[in-house]
Design a protein around this motif. Structure first.
Motif, PDB file in Angstrom:
ATOM      1  N   GLY A  18       0.809  -1.203   0.000  1.00  0.00           N
ATOM      2  CA  GLY A  18       0.000   0.000   0.000  1.00  0.00           C
ATOM      3  C   GLY A  18       0.845   1.256   0.000  1.00  0.00           C
ATOM      4  O   GLY A  18       0.526   2.236  -0.689  1.00  0.00           O
ATOM      5  N   GLY A  19       1.945   1.240   0.764  1.00  0.00           N
ATOM      6  CA  GLY A  19       2.837   2.387   0.767  1.00  0.00           C
ATOM      7  C   GLY A  19       3.450   2.625  -0.598  1.00  0.00           C
ATOM      8  O   GLY A  19       3.558   3.770  -1.061  1.00  0.00           O
ATOM      9  N   GLY A  20       3.849   1.535  -1.249  1.00  0.00           N
ATOM     10  CA  GLY A  20       4.399   1.668  -2.599  1.00  0.00           C
ATOM     11  C   GLY A  20       3.377   2.220  -3.568  1.00  0.00           C
ATOM     12  O   GLY A  20       3.694   3.064  -4.421  1.00  0.00           O
ATOM     13  N   ALA A  21       2.123   1.742  -3.454  1.00  0.00           N
ATOM     14  CA  ALA A  21       1.063   2.245  -4.338  1.00  0.00           C
ATOM     15  C   ALA A  21       0.798   3.719  -4.080  1.00  0.00           C
ATOM     16  O   ALA A  21       0.656   4.517  -5.024  1.00  0.00           O
ATOM     17  N   ALA A  22       0.725   4.123  -2.802  1.00  0.00           N
ATOM     18  CA  ALA A  22       0.465   5.526  -2.481  1.00  0.00           C
ATOM     19  C   ALA A  22       1.554   6.425  -3.048  1.00  0.00           C
ATOM     20  O   ALA A  22       1.266   7.466  -3.666  1.00  0.00           O
ATOM     21  N   ARG A  23       2.807   6.044  -2.839  1.00  0.00           N
ATOM     22  CA  ARG A  23       3.910   6.880  -3.335  1.00  0.00           C
ATOM     23  C   ARG A  23       3.916   6.954  -4.857  1.00  0.00           C
ATOM     24  O   ARG A  23       4.157   8.014  -5.447  1.00  0.00           O
ATOM     25  N   ALA A  24       3.655   5.812  -5.513  1.00  0.00           N
ATOM     26  CA  ALA A  24       3.663   5.800  -6.978  1.00  0.00           C
ATOM     27  C   ALA A  24       2.526   6.641  -7.536  1.00  0.00           C
ATOM     28  O   ALA A  24       2.702   7.372  -8.523  1.00  0.00           O
ATOM     29  N   LEU A  25       1.358   6.565  -6.932  1.00  0.00           N
ATOM     30  CA  LEU A  25       0.228   7.375  -7.386  1.00  0.00           C
ATOM     31  C   LEU A  25       0.522   8.861  -7.193  1.00  0.00           C
ATOM     32  O   LEU A  25       0.275   9.689  -8.089  1.00  0.00           O
ATOM     33  N   LEU A  26       1.037   9.223  -6.031  1.00  0.00           N
ATOM     34  CA  LEU A  26       1.361  10.629  -5.768  1.00  0.00           C
ATOM     35  C   LEU A  26       2.407  11.146  -6.752  1.00  0.00           C
ATOM     36  O   LEU A  26       2.331  12.306  -7.195  1.00  0.00           O
ATOM     37  N   SER A  27       3.365  10.303  -7.103  1.00  0.00           N
ATOM     38  CA  SER A  27       4.400  10.739  -8.048  1.00  0.00           C
ATOM     39  C   SER A  27       3.828  10.998  -9.434  1.00  0.00           C
ATOM     40  O   SER A  27       4.420  11.741 -10.229  1.00  0.00           O
ATOM     41  N   ARG A  28       2.666  10.395  -9.730  1.00  0.00           N
ATOM     42  CA  ARG A  28       1.979  10.612 -11.006  1.00  0.00           C
ATOM     43  C   ARG A  28       1.038  11.818 -10.940  1.00  0.00           C
ATOM     44  O   ARG A  28       0.365  12.129 -11.920  1.00  0.00           O
ATOM     45  N   GLY A  29       0.944  12.445  -9.783  1.00  0.00           N
ATOM     46  CA  GLY A  29       0.034  13.566  -9.632  1.00  0.00           C
ATOM     47  C   GLY A  29      -1.388  13.172  -9.279  1.00  0.00           C
ATOM     48  O   GLY A  29      -2.298  14.008  -9.320  1.00  0.00           O
ATOM     49  N   VAL A  30      -1.596  11.892  -8.919  1.00  0.00           N
ATOM     50  CA  VAL A  30      -2.923  11.409  -8.538  1.00  0.00           C
ATOM     51  C   VAL A  30      -3.182  11.755  -7.075  1.00  0.00           C
ATOM     52  O   VAL A  30      -2.294  11.630  -6.230  1.00  0.00           O
ATOM     53  N   ARG A  31      -4.383  12.186  -6.768  1.00  0.00           N
ATOM     54  CA  ARG A  31      -4.742  12.451  -5.376  1.00  0.00           C
ATOM     55  C   ARG A  31      -4.954  11.127  -4.635  1.00  0.00           C
ATOM     56  O   ARG A  31      -5.639  10.225  -5.141  1.00  0.00           O
ATOM     57  N   VAL A  32      -4.365  11.021  -3.470  1.00  0.00           N
ATOM     58  CA  VAL A  32      -4.417   9.794  -2.684  1.00  0.00           C
ATOM     59  C   VAL A  32      -5.068  10.062  -1.341  1.00  0.00           C
ATOM     60  O   VAL A  32      -4.724  11.030  -0.653  1.00  0.00           O
ATOM     61  N   ARG A  33      -6.002   9.211  -0.986  1.00  0.00           N
ATOM     62  CA  ARG A  33      -6.553   9.190   0.369  1.00  0.00           C
ATOM     63  C   ARG A  33      -6.059   7.893   1.019  1.00  0.00           C
ATOM     64  O   ARG A  33      -6.401   6.800   0.575  1.00  0.00           O
ATOM     65  N   ALA A  34      -5.234   8.032   2.019  1.00  0.00           N
ATOM     66  CA  ALA A  34      -4.591   6.874   2.646  1.00  0.00           C
ATOM     67  C   ALA A  34      -5.377   6.431   3.867  1.00  0.00           C
ATOM     68  O   ALA A  34      -5.585   7.222   4.803  1.00  0.00           O
ATOM     69  N   LEU A  35      -5.828   5.185   3.872  1.00  0.00           N
ATOM     70  CA  LEU A  35      -6.550   4.636   5.016  1.00  0.00           C
ATOM     71  C   LEU A  35      -5.534   4.126   6.030  1.00  0.00           C
ATOM     72  O   LEU A  35      -4.741   3.230   5.731  1.00  0.00           O
ATOM     73  N   VAL A  36      -5.557   4.686   7.249  1.00  0.00           N
ATOM     74  CA  VAL A  36      -4.602   4.303   8.282  1.00  0.00           C
ATOM     75  C   VAL A  36      -5.335   4.163   9.612  1.00  0.00           C
ATOM     76  O   VAL A  36      -6.343   4.833   9.868  1.00  0.00           O
ATOM     77  N   ARG A  37      -4.817   3.305  10.468  1.00  0.00           N
ATOM     78  CA  ARG A  37      -5.412   3.163  11.803  1.00  0.00           C
ATOM     79  C   ARG A  37      -4.940   4.253  12.751  1.00  0.00           C
ATOM     80  O   ARG A  37      -5.633   4.601  13.692  1.00  0.00           O
ATOM     81  N   ASN A  38      -3.720   4.774  12.506  1.00  0.00           N
ATOM     82  CA  ASN A  38      -3.149   5.756  13.413  1.00  0.00           C
ATOM     83  C   ASN A  38      -2.727   7.006  12.635  1.00  0.00           C
ATOM     84  O   ASN A  38      -1.574   7.108  12.188  1.00  0.00           O
ATOM     85  N   PRO A  39      -3.620   7.964  12.459  1.00  0.00           N
ATOM     86  CA  PRO A  39      -3.273   9.165  11.692  1.00  0.00           C
ATOM     87  C   PRO A  39      -2.178  10.002  12.333  1.00  0.00           C
ATOM     88  O   PRO A  39      -1.561  10.828  11.652  1.00  0.00           O
ATOM     89  N   GLU A  40      -1.920   9.823  13.627  1.00  0.00           N
ATOM     90  CA  GLU A  40      -0.922  10.622  14.317  1.00  0.00           C
ATOM     91  C   GLU A  40       0.478  10.012  14.248  1.00  0.00           C
ATOM     92  O   GLU A  40       1.456  10.643  14.669  1.00  0.00           O
ATOM     93  N   GLY A  41       0.589   8.793  13.745  1.00  0.00           N
ATOM     94  CA  GLY A  41       1.882   8.124  13.698  1.00  0.00           C
ATOM     95  C   GLY A  41       2.790   8.685  12.620  1.00  0.00           C
ATOM     96  O   GLY A  41       2.347   9.350  11.669  1.00  0.00           O
ATOM     97  N   GLU A  42       4.090   8.392  12.724  1.00  0.00           N
ATOM     98  CA  GLU A  42       5.056   8.893  11.755  1.00  0.00           C
ATOM     99  C   GLU A  42       4.822   8.355  10.349  1.00  0.00           C
ATOM    100  O   GLU A  42       4.961   9.103   9.372  1.00  0.00           O
TER     101      GLU A  42
END
Length: 294
Positions: A18-42
């Motif tokens: 999922g991290g690889g997909a998010a980074r690759a999409l963002l690098s293409r200029g695609v807007r990403v909404r990342a589903l995470v359990r801990n939004p405050e984590g690093e």
């Protein structure tokens, strides 16, 4: 729809695929909404710095996934597996998680659901997390949502585990010496997913086997030897060690029976940066190989 207008929900966004997909999409200029359990984590903060929108959610909580999926054009779906004991989940959990994401895609009216499974999958193996993935695939195919199923091989990152090198000068792995194994870098799965999401009409309804290299265990040992400059022979995990753990023995036996037909050339045309083991080792992988010293 232009690339910048597309919004993609990525599950497992702080993990490898999922991290690889998010980074690759963002690098293409695609807007990403990342589903995470801990939004405050690093890990979530790192995605936010790259431009991702962060949505709190849990794969076991369908309502939270549906809330995160509202308004998205596509969803990248990956779940933790019983084969990853660090997550402490069962195959039934994995199946429920996968169905929850698929149902959220349908409820949101998503135009594309990309589910990542495993290479060479067939039903009837008797291995829990193989069967749960097959059931998720079957469920995804049953819905009226355009889908693509990705089936990645073993991760190159698996080769960094220290117990495979506990005997000095030896790479100890699961398979017979001549058995071919599909391998891929985790980030390359994400890059291929991003390319598939960018062209939904070309990939809707398709199942893609993913690998950047297909190698025997002997060839893996030889590649690591060349990259590290240290002698490395191959030895299969002893039969008695497998018999001592019946579940692990069954997993290995089932994996050996899987047959994977990968069109690496077509995948490399889709993602020109697709790495072989040699290139992955050259690009930092070799430094992560924990060779035991005699």
């Amino acid at each position: 729809m232009t690339t910048k207008e597309k919004l993609v929900l990525v599950t497992g966004a702080t993990g490898q695929q999922g991290g690889g997909a998010a980074r690759a999409l963002l690098s293409r200029g695609v807007r990403v909404r990342a589903l995470v359990r801990n939004p405050e984590g690093e890990p979530a903060a790192a995605l936010r710095r790259l431009g991702a929108e962060i949505a709190r959610g849990d794969l076991g909580d369908r309502a939270s996934i549906e809330a995160a999926a509202r308004g998205v054009d596509a969803i990248f779906s990956v779940q933790p597996s019983e084969g990853q004991p660090e997550y402490g989940i069962t195959s039934d959990d994995e199946l429920r998680f996968g169905k929850n994401v698929a149902d959220a895609a349908r409820a949101a009216g998503a135009r594309h659901l990309v589910y990542t499974s495993m290479a060479g999958l067939v039903p009837g193996t008797g291995v829990g997390h193989f069967e749960s993935k097959w059931q998720i695939e079957t469920y995804v195919r049953s819905l009226d949502v355009p889908f693509t199923i990705l089936r990645p091989g073993a991760f190159f990152e698996l080769l960094t585990q220290a117990h495979f090198y506990s005997t000095p000068g030896t790479f100890t792995f699961f398979y017979p010496p001549a058995h071919p194994i599909p391998f891929i870098a985790a980030d390359d799965i994400g890059a291929i997913a991003a390319a598939v999401i960018a062209a939904p009409e070309a990939f809707a309804g398709r199942t893609l086997e993913l690998a950047g290299d297909v190698l025997t265990s002997v060839e893996v040992a030889a590649a690591i030897e060349r990259a590290t400059g240290r002698p490395l022979a191959y030895a299969r995990i002893p039969a008695e060690a497998l018999r001592a753990n019946p579940l692990f023995e069954r997993i290995v036996e089932a994996a050996i029976q899987l047959r994977v037909d990968v069109d690496v050339a077509s995948l490399r045309a889709l993602h020109p940066g697709l790495r072989t083991l040699a290139t992955w080792l050259e690009q930092g992988g070799a430094a992560r190989i924990p060779l035991a010293r005699g």
